[in-house]
Design an enzyme around this catalytic site. Structure first.
Site, PDB file in Angstrom:
ATOM      1  N   ARG A   1       0.827  -1.210   0.000  1.00 50.68           N
ATOM      2  CA  ARG A   1       0.000   0.000   0.000  1.00 50.68           C
ATOM      3  C   ARG A   1       0.858   1.256   0.000  1.00 50.68           C
ATOM      4  O   ARG A   1       0.526   2.245  -0.659  1.00 50.68           O
ATOM      5  CB  ARG A   1      -0.930   0.004   1.213  1.00 50.68           C
ATOM      6  CG  ARG A   1      -2.081  -0.981   1.102  1.00 50.68           C
ATOM      7  CD  ARG A   1      -3.061  -0.837   2.248  1.00 50.68           C
ATOM      8  NE  ARG A   1      -4.123  -1.842   2.152  1.00 50.68           N
ATOM      9  CZ  ARG A   1      -5.258  -1.685   1.476  1.00 50.68           C
ATOM     10  NH1 ARG A   1      -5.480  -0.553   0.838  1.00 50.68           N
ATOM     11  NH2 ARG A   1      -6.147  -2.644   1.448  1.00 50.68           N
TER      12      ARG A   1
ATOM     13  N   GLU B   1      -1.288  -8.471   4.150  1.00 47.86           N
ATOM     14  CA  GLU B   1      -2.702  -8.516   4.510  1.00 47.86           C
ATOM     15  C   GLU B   1      -3.269  -9.875   4.121  1.00 47.86           C
ATOM     16  O   GLU B   1      -3.118 -10.314   2.980  1.00 47.86           O
ATOM     17  CB  GLU B   1      -3.492  -7.410   3.804  1.00 47.86           C
ATOM     18  CG  GLU B   1      -3.028  -6.013   4.177  1.00 47.86           C
ATOM     19  CD  GLU B   1      -3.829  -4.934   3.456  1.00 47.86           C
ATOM     20  OE1 GLU B   1      -4.939  -5.251   2.982  1.00 47.86           O
ATOM     21  OE2 GLU B   1      -3.340  -3.799   3.364  1.00 47.86           O
TER      22      GLU B   1
ATOM     23  N   GLU C   1     -10.611  -2.401  -5.228  1.00 48.33           N
ATOM     24  CA  GLU C   1      -9.921  -1.447  -4.367  1.00 48.33           C
ATOM     25  C   GLU C   1      -8.600  -1.020  -4.995  1.00 48.33           C
ATOM     26  O   GLU C   1      -8.223   0.159  -4.949  1.00 48.33           O
ATOM     27  CB  GLU C   1      -9.675  -2.064  -2.991  1.00 48.33           C
ATOM     28  CG  GLU C   1      -9.028  -1.096  -2.012  1.00 48.33           C
ATOM     29  CD  GLU C   1      -8.755  -1.719  -0.660  1.00 48.33           C
ATOM     30  OE1 GLU C   1      -8.385  -0.975   0.258  1.00 48.33           O
ATOM     31  OE2 GLU C   1      -8.894  -2.955  -0.521  1.00 48.33           O
TER      32      GLU C   1
ATOM     33  N   ASP D   1     -13.606   5.336 -12.232  1.00 48.64           N
ATOM     34  CA  ASP D   1     -14.067   6.713 -12.031  1.00 48.64           C
ATOM     35  C   ASP D   1     -13.035   7.670 -12.615  1.00 48.64           C
ATOM     36  O   ASP D   1     -12.288   8.333 -11.904  1.00 48.64           O
ATOM     37  CB  ASP D   1     -14.274   6.974 -10.536  1.00 48.64           C
ATOM     38  CG  ASP D   1     -14.790   8.381 -10.277  1.00 48.64           C
ATOM     39  OD1 ASP D   1     -15.553   8.884 -11.112  1.00 48.64           O
ATOM     40  OD2 ASP D   1     -14.397   8.980  -9.259  1.00 48.64           O
TER      41      ASP D   1
ATOM     42  N   HIS E   1     -18.752   0.839   1.740  1.00 49.50           N
ATOM     43  CA  HIS E   1     -17.613   0.015   1.340  1.00 49.50           C
ATOM     44  C   HIS E   1     -17.647  -0.046  -0.191  1.00 49.50           C
ATOM     45  O   HIS E   1     -18.333  -0.895  -0.774  1.00 49.50           O
ATOM     46  CB  HIS E   1     -17.706  -1.381   1.948  1.00 49.50           C
ATOM     47  CG  HIS E   1     -17.737  -1.389   3.456  1.00 49.50           C
ATOM     48  ND1 HIS E   1     -16.673  -0.987   4.226  1.00 49.50           N
ATOM     49  CD2 HIS E   1     -18.721  -1.730   4.322  1.00 49.50           C
ATOM     50  CE1 HIS E   1     -16.979  -1.083   5.510  1.00 49.50           C
ATOM     51  NE2 HIS E   1     -18.220  -1.528   5.599  1.00 49.50           N
TER      52      HIS E   1
ATOM     53  N   CYS F   1     -15.577  -0.984  -2.328  1.00 55.03           N
ATOM     54  CA  CYS F   1     -15.029  -2.180  -2.985  1.00 55.03           C
ATOM     55  C   CYS F   1     -16.091  -3.256  -3.170  1.00 55.03           C
ATOM     56  O   CYS F   1     -15.961  -4.129  -4.032  1.00 55.03           O
ATOM     57  CB  CYS F   1     -13.881  -2.747  -2.166  1.00 55.03           C
ATOM     58  SG  CYS F   1     -12.555  -1.557  -1.916  1.00 55.03           S
TER      59      CYS F   1
END
Length: 762
Positions: free
Chosen positions: A409, A438, A449, A506, A728, A730
Site C-alpha cells: 500500500r 494482509e 480497491e 471513475d 464500502h 469495494c
C-alpha cells in the site's frame, strides 16, 4: 385521366434500362423476367456478342438467383460501404453503342402533369369520409401508386424538373405525409389497391434505377405506413431488397434525402425497420411469415437499408436521434458469438453478419462479445503456461492461471508499475490482487480497491501526469517531455484491464480521448506507424478547453483587421512544469503573421498541436498500453461513446431498477429504515442520486449491463442513530444505522454523500 394513365403505363412497360458497368467485377450476365417484347432479346444478344468478342463485361444481374414470394426471380449483391467520397459508378452511355443497339430503346417517359394540391387532397378525403363516396380518393390512390412514373407525377414538385442534387430530392414532403397519413383511414379496398400498385411497380422496376426519378419513387415508397403490418412484409421485403441493391452513388443520394425527413417520420421508419428485423428473427406465430429458408435475404436487405438511415443520422448535425436508438435489443437473444466468428472469418464479404453493421448491436452485446473473446484469450494464455510447465516436468502451480499482482500500500504506484511491466505476457489472464502483509482472498473486492486507489493517485494533479481542466471537468494529458513514458503505458494498461475484467473506473476523459484510442482500432503491424492521431476540430477542443475554443471561434468570425488587432503569429506558448516554452506551428511560424486569409489554417494547426502533437508520445504509450490488453477485433465494432461506457459505465441512472436489484444484510426490504431510504433516494434530484452512487460504489456511472450488475447491498450497522451512513466502495455496500424517521435519514444521508471526496477530482 384513365386514357392518359393507360397510355403512360404502356410507355413504361416498353421502357428498357441500360445496365451499369462494374469494371471490377468479372463478366456476369444476369437475367430478369421474360419480357413481352423482342427488343430485350436483341439487346442481350448484341451485348453477348460484344462480350464474346473481348469487350467489357456487363453486369445486369446483381448476384446469385433468388425467387421471392412475389415471384420475382433476381439476385442480390452486397451493399457497398456508405462513405463521404462516393464516386458515381461508370455507366454505359447510349452514344457508345452501335446503331443497331440504339434503335429499340424509346426515350425516357415524360412525367404527366398532376395539379392536385395537398389542400385539395385533404378536402377530397374529408368529403369522402362524410359522404361515404370514396371514388375520387380511390382513383387518386389507384393511379398514383401504379408505377414509378405516376409516383413522380403525384409527388415531384415540378413534373419534369431535374432535381439531381443531394440537397433537394424534389419531392413534395408535405403532400407525401398527407397522402400516407390518410391512407390507413381509407376503406380496405383502397389500401389493397395501393399494395397491388406497389407490387406492379416493383415488378416493373426490379432491375434497378437509372434515373433520379426512380430514386424518388423508392424514397416515397419506403415511407408507406402499411409496412407496419406483418401481412405486408413480403412486399416490404422486396422493396428493401431493391433499395439495398442500388449503386453506391444512388445510396449517397438517398442518405442525404433521408436526413431531410422530419424527426418524427425518420424515427418511425427506423423503428419500422427494427421491428421488421425482430419479427423476422422471432415471429409471434410460426406460420405468420414464409419459412426462413425461403427468405434468408430479408434480414440482410433490411439491415443494409437501416444502414442508410444510420449514415443519414451520422451526417446530420446534430443527429436526428441518439445512436443508441438504432440498437436492436432482440439481437441480445441470438448467438452473437457465432455472428462474430462469421464476421472474423469472412469480414465484409458476401457472407452476411450483424457485425458488419455494428450500429445495430447494443453496447451490452458488444461488451459480451469482448468479454467472451477475452475469456477465450485468457484460457489460451493459461493453457500455454500449463502446457509449458508440464512439458518441462515442473510442478504445476495454479497461480499460473492468473495475473497475480502483489503490491504494498505504501508503494502502490511503483509496485503496480513494476508488476505490470514484469508480467506483461500474462495481461490476458484473470486478474487477482494481493496486498502484501494482509490476509484475505481476492473475490473481486481487492481488485476493485486496487483500481480505485491507483486511479486516485494517478489522476491527482500533484502527480503531474494529467491536468484537471476545471471548465470542462475532465482530465487531459500533461505535455511535459520525458525520456520514459512507461507510466502513461501503465495507465493505458490499467484501463484495458478494467474493461477486460469488467471494472468501471471513475475517470473523466473527454470523448475525443476515446476517439484517439480507436485511431486505429487495431494496432498497426508497423511499430513505427502513427497511432492515436485523430482529426481534431473546434468541437473537440471545446470538450477539453472550452474557453480557448470560444476564443478561437471569435478569431474565425472577427470582422476587423485580424493582423493588427490580434497581433498573432504561427507560434504558440505552453507552460510545462512551471516553464513557458514556445513552439512554431509551421516552419518559421514565429515570423508568419495571422491574417484574415490564413486564420483558418492557424486555428486548425493550433488545435492539432494541443490535442495531438504536443502530447503524441504520452498518448502513444497510453494507446499501446490499452491495446496490449484489449487487442481484439471486437474493438472495431465500437464507437468512442461505447468505449467510454465500457471503461466508465453509463451515465444513465435508473434508481427504480437499483431498488429492484438491491440486496439486504441485517435489514429486509419491508423494514422502516429501508423504506425511508428508498423514499428519500427516489425523490432526490439527479445530482444527489449521482453522489449517492459515487458514495456507495466509487463511481457515479452504471455498468453497461445495468443496475443489476452493481450487486448493490444495504447493510445494517448497530451504532447510535446520530451516526452518518458509511460505505464500502469495494463491495458496493452502504451501511445504515437504524434511523427512526424519514427526515433524520434524509439529513444524515445528504451530509454523508455531499462530503465524500471524489477520486481524482478537486
Amino acid at each position: 385521366m384513365d386514357g392518359e394513365h393507360s397510355a403512360l403505363s404502356g410507355v413504361e412497360r416498353e421502357r428498357e434500362r441500360l445496365p451499369p458497368i462494374y469494371t471490377s467485377s468479372p463478366p456476369v450476365l444476369g437475367r430478369g423476367p421474360k419480357q413481352p417484347f423482342p427488343s430485350l432479346g436483341t439487346f442481350i444478344s448484341t451485348l453477348s456478342q460484344r462480350r464474346d468478342a473481348g469487350g467489357r463485361g456487363f453486369a445486369i444481374g446483381i448476384g446469385g438467383p433468388l425467387t421471392g414470394p412475389l415471384g420475382i426471380r433476381h439476385t442480390v449483391r452486397e451493399l457497398p460501404p456508405i462513405c463521404s467520397d462516393v464516386r458515381q459508378k461508370q455507366r454505359l452511355s447510349i452514344d457508345t453503342l452501335p446503331q443497331e443497339v440504339k434503335a429499340p430503346f424509346p426515350c425516357d417517359p415524360v412525367i404527366p402533369l398532376r395539379t392536385k394540391t395537398t389542400k385539395e387532397f385533404q378536402d377530397d378525403v374529408e368529403r369522402a369520409a362524410q359522404s361515404g363516396d370514396w371514388r375520387d380518393v380511390r382513383e387518386f390512390y389507384l393511379t398514383t401508386f401504379d408505377s414509378f412514373v405516376e409516383i413522380n407525377a403525384a409527388f415531384k414538385r415540378e413534373a419534369n424538373g431535374l432535381f439531381n442534387t443531394i440537397e433537394d430530392s424534389g419531392v413534395n414532403g408535405k403532400f407525401v405525409s398527407a397522402v400516407y397519413d390518410s391512407l390507413l383511414s381509407t376503406p380496405q379496398d383502397i389500401q389493397k389497391s395501393v399494395l397491388k400498385g406497389i407490387i406492379n411497380s416493383l415488378l416493373r422496376e426490379w432491375k434497378g434505377p437509372r434515373t433520379k426519378d426512380d430514386l424518388r419513387a423508392y424514397f416515397v415508397l419506403i415511407q408507406n405506413p402499411q409496412y407496419s403490418s406483418t401481412s405486408t412484409y413480403v412486399i416490404f421485403a422486396h422493396l428493401l431488397r431493391q433499395i439495398a441493391a442500388l449503386s453506391e452513388a444512388d445510396h449517397h443520394f438517398l442518405v442525404h434525402w433521408l436526413k431531410r425527413l422530419s424527426a418524427r417520420r425518420f424515427r418511425q421508419l427506423v423503428e419500422r425497420l427494427l421491428q421488421f428485423i425482430s419479427t423476422r428473427l422471432f415471429p409471434a406465430e410460426p406460420d405468420e411469415l414464409p419459412p426462413p429458408a425461403k427468405c434468408s435475404w430479408w434480414i440482410p436487405s433490411a439491415t443494409k437499408v437501416l444502414s442508410l438511415f444510420n449514415a443519414a443520422n451520422s451526417v446530420s448535425s446534430p443527429p436526428i436521434m441518439p445512436f443508441t436508438d438504432f440498437y436492436n435489443i432482440t439481437l441480445e437473444h441470438i448467438d452473437f458469438m457465432e455472428d462474430y466468428r462469421t464476421w472474423q472469418n469472412y469480414g465484409n464479404s458476401n457472407r452476411f453478419s450483424f457485425c458488419q453493421f455494428p450500429f445495430i448491436l447494443s453496447t451490452a452485446v458488444k461488451k459480451a462479445i469482448i468479454q467472451k473473446d477475452s475469456e477465450q484469450q485468457m484460457i489460451s494464455q493459461a493453457r500455454l503456461s500449463l502446457v509449458s510447465k508440464v512439458s518441462r516436468r515442473q510442478r504445476v502451480d495454479m497461480n499460473l492461471l492468473f495475473l497475480n499482482i502483489k503490491v504494498r500500500r505504501a508503494q502502490l504506484l511503483s509496485d503496480s508499475l513494476d508488476e505490470l511491466m514484469r508480467k506483461r505476457c500474462d495481461l490476458k489472464k484473470k486478474l487477482r490482487v494481493t496486498f502484501v502483509g494482509e490476509a484475505g482472498l481476492d473475490m473481486g473486492g481487492l481488485t476493485k480497491e486496487w483500481f480505485l486507489l491507483l486511479v486516485r493517485q494517478i489522476f491527482h494533479t500533484d502527480y503531474g501526469m494529467f491536468s484537471f481542466m476545471k471548465d470542462s471537468r475532465c482530465h487531459w494529458f500533461s505535455s511535459w517531455k520525458s525520456d520514459n513514458y512507461s507510466e502513461f503505458q501503465m495507465v493505458g494498461t490499467l484501463m484495458g484491464l478494467a474493461v477486460y475484467n469488467s471494472i468501471a473506473l471513475d475517470i473523466h476523459f473527454p470523448l475525443y480521448c476515446y476517439r484517439k484510442l480507436l485511431t486505429p482500432p487495431t494496432v498497426p503491424s508497423d511499430p513505427n506507424a502513427f497511432v492515436g492521431t485523430a482529426t481534431a476540430t473546434l468541437d473537440d477542443l471545446q470538450q477539453v478547453m472550452p474557453d480557448l475554443a470560444h476564443g478561437l471561434a471569435e478569431l474565425l468570425s472577427y470582422e476587423g483587421n485580424v493582423e493588427e488587432d490580434f497581433y498573432l503569429t504561427f507560434q504558440v506558448f505552453q507552460e510545462e512544469m512551471g516553464v513557458v516554452k514556445s513552439y512554431n506551428l509551421k516552419p518559421a511560424g514565429d515570423k508568419i503573421p495571422v491574417t484574415k486569409q490564413n486564420r483558418k489554417e492557424y486555428v486548425q494547426l493550433y488545435i492539432d498541436f494541443l490535442l495531438n502533437k504536443s502530447i503524441y508520445k504520452q498518448f502513444a504509450a497510453f494507446y499501446h498500453g490499452f491495446h496490449s490488453v484489449c487487442g481484439s477485433d471486437a474493438l472495431m465494432l465500437l464507437r468512442p461513446e461505447e468505449v467510454e461506457m465500457l471503461v466508465c459505465g453509463s451515465p444513465e441512472l435508473d434508481m427504480i431498477a437499483l431498488q429492484k436489484a438491491a440486496q439486504y444484510e441485517g435489514y429486509s426490504k419491508m423494514d422502516a429504515t429501508v423504506r425511508f431510504f428508498w423514499d428519500v433516494v427516489l425523490a432526490f434530484p439527479l445530482e444527489l442520486q449521482k453522489k449517492l452512487l459515487h458514495f456507495a460504489t466509487g463511481s457515479d456511472r452504471v455498468p453497461v449491463g445495468g443496475m443489476a450488475d452493481l450487486n448493490f447491498k444495504i447493510c445494517k450497522i448497530d451504532v447510535p442513530a446520530d451516526w452518518l451512513p458509511v460505505s464500502h466502495t469495494c463491495f458496493n455496500q452502504i451501511c445504515l444505522p437504524p434511523y427512526r424517521t424519514r427526515k433524520e435519514l434524509k439529513h444524515k444521508l445528504t451530509i454523508a454523500i455531499s462530503n465524500a471526496e471524489g477520486f481524482g477530482l478537486e
